[in-house]
Design a protein around this motif. Sequence first.
Motif, PDB file in Angstrom:
ATOM      1  N   ASP A 144       8.551  -3.411   5.259  1.00  0.00           N
ATOM      2  CA  ASP A 144       9.712  -3.941   4.551  1.00  0.00           C
ATOM      3  C   ASP A 144      10.926  -3.870   5.487  1.00  0.00           C
ATOM      4  N   PHE A 147      13.296  -0.919   5.238  1.00  0.00           N
ATOM      5  CA  PHE A 147      13.011   0.425   5.765  1.00  0.00           C
ATOM      6  C   PHE A 147      11.855   0.330   6.751  1.00  0.00           C
ATOM      7  N   GLN A 154       1.108   7.505  10.634  1.00  0.00           N
ATOM      8  CA  GLN A 154       0.855   6.444   9.652  1.00  0.00           C
ATOM      9  C   GLN A 154       0.510   5.140  10.365  1.00  0.00           C
ATOM     10  N   LEU A 158      -2.994   3.101   9.829  1.00  0.00           N
ATOM     11  CA  LEU A 158      -3.150   1.722   9.369  1.00  0.00           C
ATOM     12  C   LEU A 158      -4.000   0.917  10.354  1.00  0.00           C
TER      13      LEU A 158
ATOM     14  N   ALA B  25       6.809  12.417   2.829  1.00  0.00           N
ATOM     15  CA  ALA B  25       6.072  11.439   3.634  1.00  0.00           C
ATOM     16  C   ALA B  25       5.585  10.281   2.769  1.00  0.00           C
ATOM     17  N   ARG B  28       8.452   8.018   2.222  1.00  0.00           N
ATOM     18  CA  ARG B  28       8.719   7.223   3.418  1.00  0.00           C
ATOM     19  C   ARG B  28       7.810   5.987   3.489  1.00  0.00           C
ATOM     20  N   VAL B  29       6.522   6.158   3.273  1.00  0.00           N
ATOM     21  CA  VAL B  29       5.637   4.981   3.334  1.00  0.00           C
ATOM     22  C   VAL B  29       5.820   4.074   2.134  1.00  0.00           C
ATOM     23  N   ALA B  31       8.703   3.375   0.943  1.00  0.00           N
ATOM     24  CA  ALA B  31       9.829   2.553   1.388  1.00  0.00           C
ATOM     25  C   ALA B  31       9.392   1.543   2.451  1.00  0.00           C
ATOM     26  N   ASN B  32       8.457   1.942   3.318  1.00  0.00           N
ATOM     27  CA  ASN B  32       7.943   1.017   4.327  1.00  0.00           C
ATOM     28  C   ASN B  32       7.324  -0.228   3.687  1.00  0.00           C
ATOM     29  N   PHE B  33       6.720  -0.042   2.504  1.00  0.00           N
ATOM     30  CA  PHE B  33       5.928  -1.117   1.937  1.00  0.00           C
ATOM     31  C   PHE B  33       6.417  -1.565   0.555  1.00  0.00           C
ATOM     32  N   GLY B  34       7.747  -1.415   0.346  1.00  0.00           N
ATOM     33  CA  GLY B  34       8.351  -2.060  -0.813  1.00  0.00           C
ATOM     34  C   GLY B  34       8.147  -1.374  -2.144  1.00  0.00           C
ATOM     35  N   SER B  56      11.152  12.609   4.601  1.00  0.00           N
ATOM     36  CA  SER B  56      11.207  11.190   4.237  1.00  0.00           C
ATOM     37  C   SER B  56      11.880  10.359   5.320  1.00  0.00           C
ATOM     38  N   SER B  57      12.502  11.005   6.315  1.00  0.00           N
ATOM     39  CA  SER B  57      13.148  10.292   7.424  1.00  0.00           C
ATOM     40  C   SER B  57      14.129   9.227   6.948  1.00  0.00           C
ATOM     41  N   ALA B  59      14.213   7.791   3.841  1.00  0.00           N
ATOM     42  CA  ALA B  59      13.782   7.034   2.651  1.00  0.00           C
ATOM     43  C   ALA B  59      14.095   7.869   1.406  1.00  0.00           C
ATOM     44  N   ALA B 153      -0.334  11.640   1.920  1.00  0.00           N
ATOM     45  CA  ALA B 153       0.611  10.574   2.264  1.00  0.00           C
ATOM     46  C   ALA B 153      -0.083   9.414   2.967  1.00  0.00           C
ATOM     47  N   GLN B 154      -1.173   9.716   3.682  1.00  0.00           N
ATOM     48  CA  GLN B 154      -1.938   8.634   4.317  1.00  0.00           C
ATOM     49  C   GLN B 154      -2.621   7.780   3.250  1.00  0.00           C
ATOM     50  N   ALA B 157      -0.073   5.646   1.908  1.00  0.00           N
ATOM     51  CA  ALA B 157       0.259   4.615   2.894  1.00  0.00           C
ATOM     52  C   ALA B 157      -0.723   3.459   2.840  1.00  0.00           C
ATOM     53  N   LEU B 158      -2.013   3.769   2.800  1.00  0.00           N
ATOM     54  CA  LEU B 158      -3.013   2.702   2.860  1.00  0.00           C
ATOM     55  C   LEU B 158      -2.956   1.830   1.605  1.00  0.00           C
ATOM     56  N   TYR B 161       0.343  -0.142   1.789  1.00  0.00           N
ATOM     57  CA  TYR B 161       0.190  -1.183   2.815  1.00  0.00           C
ATOM     58  C   TYR B 161      -0.605  -2.365   2.272  1.00  0.00           C
TER      59      TYR B 161
END
Lengths: 262, 262
Positions: A144, A147, A154, A158, B25, B28-29, B31-34, B56-57, B59, B153-154, B157-158, B161
Amino acid sequence: MRTGVTMKAPAVILNAPQLAENIGAAARVMANFGLGDLRLVNPRDGWPQPRAWTSSSGAHWPLEGARVFARVEDAIADLRLVLATTARPRETALPVLTPRQAAARLRDGAAAGWSAGLLFGGERAGLESADVALCQAIVTVPVDVKFRSLNLAQAVALCAYEWWVGIEPGPPASFPELPAPAEQAAMLGLHEHLEAELDAAGFFHPPEKRASMVRNLRVALGRAGFNEQEVRTLRGVITALSEGRGRVLAKLAARNAAAGEP
Amino acid sequence: MRTGVTMKAPAVILNAPQLAENIGAAARVMANFGLGDLRLVNPRDGWPQPRAWTSSSGAHWPLEGARVFARVEDAIADLRLVLATTARPRETALPVLTPRQAAARLRDGAAAGWSAGLLFGGERAGLESADVALCQAIVTVPVDVKFRSLNLAQAVALCAYEWWVGIEPGPPASFPELPAPAEQAAMLGLHEHLEAELDAAGFFHPPEKRASMVRNLRVALGRAGFNEQEVRTLRGVITALSEGRGRVLAKLAARNAAAGEP
């Protein structure tokens, strides 16, 4: 059982990783997805680092086998196809692949017997253009735009996941098979049992609506895809409910009779 | 620019998470993926936890908006479709989906306006059967049977994603477009320039092999897909090399002449 994977999995090259925890987390997801060849270029805090072993949660073999190099050039010298993972726009005239496209390209290469690798930059700065220029394509995880900051492990996860699901697309072989849905005869038995009890209970009212009410019930129950055991259970439920109602009605009738009412 | 995502992203429900770092974590992911709707059921160490914000770096919004519940039932009460993420074989008669299949189902639901969620168990024990039974399907990440232990968190993430790439399958829109490959006329100019200089240098030897040597060179260079700028650069390279050679030859000839040799 599925057959084993025979294609050689890509190496994971971490260039100037900062945190041992991320190296360990990367090793863990490598193990999750069938990768084992870990290469470290100038790890900031030296190597080996006990914290990497801790954060690998038991995936020790990529760490035990990890090789350390002074330059990216040395770390990738024996590879025939190297993809640079970077989230930052580059002027480099390399094709930009999604992780899925990259995995397909890695599998094509592996199927042809090529040794291949995925190159990741450090946590803070990512990859330098000079390192990207050593590679044959760029991999960019489509994050996104609101962010973009993707954790190093991570990103490894992926890419490793996409490699793996192209080889092993299904759930683990040890997962139990779902019981097959019941034969339609059993479903019809369930429907007719239910409808008979509902007729007896005066549920279908007014009578001219019975057909559409039955149809709606059958559609709703049919959508669940009951298996044989579930059909038997549900028929038990219907029986229990209707006999229970029968007992209640009998009790009411007895009470009414005692009170001299009809 | 791509258009924004209008479908409502699924909630992430973490049941009994142990480590605040993993909650951060996961945020954070997300936020990476909406994804933004984070729900916590009985976090072991209470809530809020500063370490979640650290990991969360940046996020922060899924953490700021996180809601805490006492039971999974309460956390998912407003959702119409909930998928249970678990790696362990279950007796539950629910369909087992890959993350990709799950994401497709979530997108189908979201497109129909359903609110949906992904339920994850705690780090050590995963989900209880009773919690899985609240869900409409199981999601299992197809990990290598040799190392199944996937970080929480992985796993988030998957799944996140796969949700995201079904909506935004390409690289980020801000990525520069690759320059188009040069027109074939420019490539032919490059080839002929190179071949003329190689002829002058006596490279094609023996002469009967010239045709196949030229063909092999053209194939090798053609595969690179040079753009116009690269073609110009390479023609400069050829010129520089051949003029340099000319200068060396002139120097040699002058020295030979001074020594009285032919």
